[in-house]
Structures are given as structure tokens and as C-alpha cells.
Motif scaffolding. Sequence first.
Motif, PDB file in Angstrom:
ATOM      1  N   ALA A  14       0.648  -1.262   0.076  1.00 57.19           N
ATOM      2  CA  ALA A  14       0.053   0.017  -0.023  1.00 57.19           C
ATOM      3  C   ALA A  14       0.980   1.255  -0.066  1.00 57.19           C
ATOM      4  O   ALA A  14       0.528   2.061  -0.715  1.00 57.19           O
ATOM      5  CB  ALA A  14      -0.868   0.020   1.191  1.00 57.19           C
ATOM      6  N   ARG A  17       2.622   1.693  -3.386  1.00 53.18           N
ATOM      7  CA  ARG A  17       1.340   1.970  -4.338  1.00 53.18           C
ATOM      8  C   ARG A  17       0.876   3.505  -4.297  1.00 53.18           C
ATOM      9  O   ARG A  17       0.781   4.239  -5.170  1.00 53.18           O
ATOM     10  CB  ARG A  17       0.215   1.068  -4.433  1.00 53.18           C
ATOM     11  N   ARG A  18       0.924   3.757  -2.856  1.00 54.83           N
ATOM     12  CA  ARG A  18       0.485   5.264  -2.739  1.00 54.83           C
ATOM     13  C   ARG A  18       1.413   6.421  -3.179  1.00 54.83           C
ATOM     14  O   ARG A  18       1.085   7.257  -3.452  1.00 54.83           O
ATOM     15  CB  ARG A  18       0.061   5.528  -1.139  1.00 54.83           C
ATOM     16  N   ASP A  19       2.810   5.990  -2.625  1.00 51.55           N
ATOM     17  CA  ASP A  19       3.894   6.938  -2.680  1.00 51.55           C
ATOM     18  C   ASP A  19       4.718   6.950  -4.199  1.00 51.55           C
ATOM     19  O   ASP A  19       5.450   7.848  -4.336  1.00 51.55           O
ATOM     20  CB  ASP A  19       4.664   6.963  -1.586  1.00 51.55           C
ATOM     21  N   HIS A 147      -6.877  11.701  -3.538  1.00 49.44           N
ATOM     22  CA  HIS A 147      -5.765  11.243  -3.726  1.00 49.44           C
ATOM     23  C   HIS A 147      -5.427  11.285  -5.020  1.00 49.44           C
ATOM     24  O   HIS A 147      -6.356  11.123  -6.040  1.00 49.44           O
ATOM     25  CB  HIS A 147      -6.145   9.570  -3.546  1.00 49.44           C
ATOM     26  N   ASP A 149      -3.640   9.069  -7.163  1.00 47.74           N
ATOM     27  CA  ASP A 149      -3.840   7.969  -8.117  1.00 47.74           C
ATOM     28  C   ASP A 149      -5.218   7.961  -8.717  1.00 47.74           C
ATOM     29  O   ASP A 149      -5.360   7.742  -9.743  1.00 47.74           O
ATOM     30  CB  ASP A 149      -3.352   6.865  -7.103  1.00 47.74           C
ATOM     31  N   LEU A 187      -6.177   0.071   1.802  1.00 47.78           N
ATOM     32  CA  LEU A 187      -5.984   1.419   2.649  1.00 47.78           C
ATOM     33  C   LEU A 187      -7.238   1.641   3.414  1.00 47.78           C
ATOM     34  O   LEU A 187      -8.295   1.565   3.481  1.00 47.78           O
ATOM     35  CB  LEU A 187      -5.899   2.629   1.604  1.00 47.78           C
TER      36      LEU A 187
END
Length: 256
Positions: A14, A17-19, A147, A149, A187
Motif C-alpha cells: 500500500a 502504491r500510494r507514494d 488521492h 492515483d 488502505l
Amino acid sequence: MQASFSPRQAEILAAARRDGAASISALAAALGVSLETVRRDIRALVDDGHLVKKHGTVHVPDHGREAPFDRRMRENAAEKRRIARHVARLIADGDSIMMDTGTTTSILARELAARRELTIVTNSSDVARTLATVNGNKVFMAGGELHGDNGAAFGRTAIDFAARFRVRHAIISIGAIDARMGPMDYLLEEAEFARTVLSCGDNRILATDHTKFDRSALVKVCDFADFDLLVADRPPPAAIADALGAAGGRFEVAAD
């Protein structure tokens, strides 16, 4: 068998993928474990192709410049379209709908383009853009932290906004579903918003493709009793079907 991640591995994924990338030392500090422990977790993820390790960091594999959400829109796309078409048949002109963010719900929004005078509540900018200003629809977009993404809003502001509505259909997608834990996601903020969506609907629908079956993610979204209908492209495994039936729910398989 589908990949199954430990809670720590799910959190590592997570973060990457997030950062876009995550420092191995920072991950160890955030998780409260040793460098050797986090390296062991990462090694398995790298070996399975979920992460790439380089110069003390890990990142998701490079598939060009497109965002991870765009890539996920193409994963199992045919199955997701079947699911979306099936769910769309349950929705009539004039209905009220609340949807969370996800590739399946984004595809569902496109399937609803022919419906008229819908009222839609969502935290997804993609869903909102798809359905707003056409066919007399009315769209309410939750605010909050955006977000990058998936272009969705999260946080207390988004949850408080959504909780003010009562809709006929509450529809969520998920990252995993486990026979013991129930629906799960990677998340915390996505799981919290999805839980709120289900609490606001008369007809509570979970839409997911078969790749999410018998998988575990980081955060529990809800219990089996918290939704009424599971729509998937294949029948769920027996243990999931039994857990759903024992909670009073049912499943439907999307037709071709």
C-alpha cells in the motif's frame, strides 16, 4: 491460487502504491520491525513480481507513465464489465445510488450512462465526471483529501458528507474477500469510506471479480451481514458462499 499477503506485506504494498516508492529503512521504522524482517517481507514481494527493489527503496513495477488506477482499469476488464452490466440492470431511471471509488464502480458508471435522472453520491471524481451533467442526473461529490492515483476524496469530511444521505442502492468494490474476515481493502481510508457507503443504502451491493476471492488485505471493510448481495463473474468458493448465506446474504453471477 491467488496471492495472499501478510498484514505487514499488505502495508508495504500500500505504501509503495500510494507514494510510488518507499524507503526500506522508513518502512521498518513505520512498521516497528527490524530491517532484516522488512527485507524478508519485501524479498517475497519482489520474487512474486509485486515490487521492484533498487538502491534501498522499493517501488511498483514500471509499466510506463500511466497511473496505477489506469492500469487496474484494464486488469480483468471483461469480467468487470460483465459485473457492471449485471449491477446496472438492477438500477432504474430515477434511482439514488452511492458508490465508492474503484475500477469496478468506475466501469459501472459508464454502464449507467443510458439511465436518466439518477441521483449519485460518490467520493470518486471519475464516477462524478462520467455521470454529471447528462440525462438529468444529479451528482453529489464528497470533499476531503484528494488521492492523486484514483482522484477520490477521503477522510472525515468525505465520510461525514456521505453519511447525510440515504439512497436506494449502495455499491462498493473491494480489494479482497476472505471467508473468515469478510471483505477487506488495502488502505484504511478506502475501507472506512466503503463501510459508510454500505450504511447509507437500502440495497447494499458488493461488486468484485473472482481474483479477490480467498485473498487477504490489510483492513477489514465490513462483516458479511453488512451487505445484501455479492455480484461477481464466478461463483465464490464454498467457504465464502457459506459465510454469506449464514449472514442472510446472497450472490449472483454476472452473465455474459
